[in-house]
Design an enzyme around this catalytic site. Structure first.
Site, PDB file in Angstrom:
ATOM      1  CD  GLU A 274     -15.846 -14.605  78.858  1.00 48.56           C
ATOM      2  OE1 GLU A 274     -16.042 -13.449  79.284  1.00 48.56           O
ATOM      3  OE2 GLU A 274     -14.808 -14.949  78.278  1.00 48.56           O
ATOM      4  NE  ARG A 278     -17.384 -10.998  78.774  1.00 46.10           N
ATOM      5  CZ  ARG A 278     -17.139 -10.804  77.490  1.00 46.10           C
ATOM      6  NH1 ARG A 278     -17.852  -9.934  76.806  1.00 46.10           N
ATOM      7  NH2 ARG A 278     -16.192 -11.476  76.858  1.00 46.10           N
ATOM      8  CG  ASP A 407      -5.296 -14.653  80.630  1.00 46.50           C
ATOM      9  OD1 ASP A 407      -5.991 -15.609  81.045  1.00 46.50           O
ATOM     10  OD2 ASP A 407      -5.758 -13.776  79.881  1.00 46.50           O
ATOM     11  CD  GLU A 542      -6.313  -7.870  77.536  1.00 44.36           C
ATOM     12  OE1 GLU A 542      -7.327  -8.517  77.894  1.00 44.36           O
ATOM     13  OE2 GLU A 542      -6.202  -7.358  76.396  1.00 44.36           O
TER      14      GLU A 542
END
Length: 643
Positions: A274, A278, A407, A542
């Protein structure tokens, strides 16, 4: 014996003070009832008390139902009396209000029919309809009402006040979708839509600035904040979005905070994945867009502090790093990391090495990819969800998904190949093999309408479960086709894009749940089922991300229309009047979607950014031939061919 003489009259004496005389007062009645009660046997008294208690319990249990019916009756009478003042409607699309000097947005999308059903609406057999896809929607059971003279406020679901000052009736002057032409994709329409995104961003930023400035995430309902890492996640995630949207004042305000307040010298544990996507990704992207070395310096600082995560025997990084102490560790409950997390940090660290000319960053993430490339346990290119940081081997094998925990592994295979100038063929080979594995093992169609979806495989058993996260795939497939991969990748992208769109329009709020289950048996009347625990919406990006890619490569205006509908439903059901947007718990309940009181940083970093780029006709604005987006929507440059 002499008999006494008797008088020749009858004398009657009334004694008003006689204790037990009948006078019908309350005290006498109470005493009389109590006497009768005492005359009953103990068994009779017990039975009477039991009956009274039972009646009381039944009355309490039936009260909500009775009250609901009474309330509904009362409300119907009030609605009849106020029919002139109230207009109950729920337009599918709520266009932005026309500002002074701005051309109006063409009216579109007919009203949905109201439905009392709480279950998933039936998808009508209109998927091939050339017109707007809103024709296939069924309506929610309840409609918001707008009071005349209150143009900036809608009486909406109970709880937090939801401000829909941007929403207007999509059917004015009696015009409906069937009588209207398709939405014109003119410069006027583009201007209205991109301005609507700017207004949404400003509204979200207002809440963050007022109640969570410098904190990680806004809690808009309680007008407070929450901390995750204590590093201003929302602010850093939104930097390049503000630059792209042309919000100069907001950007300069945020830059001052980065320059004067942001420090990574903190005794705090952060998640490697993360923080990379980010913070490191956001700083690198903003540096490239602005040329401001402040952001590169901050990127170097956080990048170097994250490197202890790679100090493992297997070279598979730990999930957590203390950026102040320079130590790293796995989660407390396991020694595993997720495959997606360790294979979705490569774009950022590779770019950091290129900019700093310090090879250790790229070398660390390259070693991870090399090891994953060679590991056993794959199924036709599909990888399990977990990898052990001690052994370097896949763990919990036999489960394959394109959803959470796996993913972005597939996304970064393609994007590393593109980032490096299409020279690193190992990434391309692994990507192509994985897509074939998806087609062979995970691709199915729903019933009755044949929606193509990507399910999951668990120890040989197929599950029709699909996360909203999987909706990154249409965009990734389209990006690959644009870069010369097989044309059938684009065909599959279009089919999956339709499916992701249906995950929105088949919900009563027009917003997708976190997870859906597709129905496959032949006698089904609907395609999608949503379990109660999966009905939340986190403002995820998404679907609009893939809409952006599909529109860029096909120029089919329906993808812009779909994105516009989604934006309007975010405004209708998640916008908080005091500033900000909130995640919601129940996309199936338009009356009360149940706010979660949290605005994720990716709503500003990804969702609104992709919507803006979707509506923009400027193909040079973050050209996909010059930039590749990381998984947090931060654009990084494609390396020149000389490198």
């Amino acid at each position: 014996m002499q008999i006494p003489s008797r008088p020749d009259y009858v004398s009657v004496h009334f004694t008003g003070q006689q204790r037990r005389s009948y006078n019908n007062n309350k005290q006498w009645r109470r005493q009389s009832c109590w006497r009768k009660w005492k005359q009953l046997s103990r068994l009779q008294r017990s039975l009477a008390l039991f009956t009274l208690i039972l009646l009381f319990i039944c009355g309490m249990a039936s009260y909500p139902t009775v009250a609901k019916h009474l309330r509904g009756f009362t409300e119907r009478e009030q609605d009849a009396e106020r029919s002139i003042l109230l207009r109950p409607f729920r337009p599918h699309v709520l266009p932005e209000p026309v500002k002074q000097g701005q051309h109006p947005l063409p009216e579109q999308l007919s009203q949905r029919k109201l439905s009392n059903k709480r279950g998933p609406p039936i998808l009508q057999n209109r998927l091939q309809n050339k017109g707007n896809a809103s024709n296939i929607l069924s309506e929610d059971k309840a409609a918001d009402v707008r009071m005349e003279g209150e143009e900036d406020r809608v009486i909406s679901w109970r709880g937090a006040v939801i401000d829909t000052d941007q929403a207007t009736d999509g059917n004015k002057d009696g015009e409906n979708k069937e009588d209207s032409p398709h939405l014109k994709h003119s410069q006027d329409s583009e201007t209205s839509r991109i301005e609507a995104v700017r207004e949404a961003f400003r509204h979200a930023w207002k809440g963050y600035r007022d109640y969570a400035w410098g904190r990680d995430e806004l809690r808009p309902i309680s007008r407070s904040y929450s901390e995750w890492f204590g590093l201003g996640l929302t602010l850093i995630d939104a930097l390049d979005t503000m630059w792209i949207l042309g919000l100069k004042q907001e950007f300069e305000e945020a830059r001052r905070w980065v320059a004067t307040e942001l420090t990574f010298n903190k005794n705090v544990d952060v998640n490697l994945f993360e923080s990379t996507i980010r913070i490191l990704g956001g700083l690198l992207s903003t540096y490239h867009l602005t040329g401001d070395s402040l952001f590169l310096d901050k990127a170097k600082d956080i990048g170097s502090r994250l490197m202890p995560a790679f100090n493992t025997q297997s070279k598979i990084p730990y999930s957590d790093v203390n950026i102040g102490k320079g130590t790293a560790h796995p989660p407390r409950w396991t020694s595993d990391s997720t495959v997606a997390e360790v294979t979705s940090i490569q774009l950022e660290f590779r770019e950091l090495s290129r900019l700093t000319q310090e090879p250790q960053y790229q070398a660390a993430v390259a070693e991870v990819m090399n090891q994953v490339h060679k590991l056993d346990g794959k199924l036709d290119g599909l990888v399990p969800m977990f990898i052990n940081t001690n052994s370097g081997q896949f763990s919990h094998q036999g489960i394959y998904t394109l959803g959470a925990r796996a993913d972005s592994y597939y996304e970064y295979l393609l994007k590393q190949w593109i980032q490096g100038g299409k020279k690193e063929n190992q990434f391309l080979e692994d990507y192509l093999q994985a897509i074939e594995g998806v087609k062979k093992n995970l691709l199915q169609k729903s019933s009755p309408n044949g929606l193509v979806f990507v399910g999951e495989l668990s120890h040989g058993q197929f599950s029709p479960k699909m996360d909203h996260l999987v909706c990154f795939l249409p965009g990734t497939l389209a990006l690959g086709a644009h870069n010369g991969l097989p044309a059938d990748h684009m065909d599959l992208a279009k089919e999956l894009m339709q499916t992701c769109y249906q995950m929105y329009v088949q919900m009563e709020t027009g917003l997708s749940p976190e997870i859906v289950h597709f129905i496959m048996h032949q006698d089904s009347t609907r395609d999608i089922d949503v379990k109660p625990a999966d009905r939340h919406n986190l403002l995820r990006p998404e679907t609009v991300e893939s809409l952006f890619y599909l529109y860029r490569f096909t120029k089919d205006p329906k993808y812009q229309d779909w994105g516009w509908e989604i934006l309007q439903n975010f405004n209708k059901y998640t916008k908080v009047s005091s500033g900000g947007y909130t995640s919601i718990n129940n996309v199936r309940d338009p009356d009360y979607p149940s706010p979660r009181d949290k605005m994720e940083s990716f709503f500003l970093g990804e969702t609104l950014k992709y919507l803006y780029l979707l509506f923009s006709e400027n193909l040079d604005l973050i050209s996909l031939d010059k930039y590749v987006f990381n998984t947090e929507a931060h654009p990084l440059p494609i390396w020149p061919s000389t490198e």
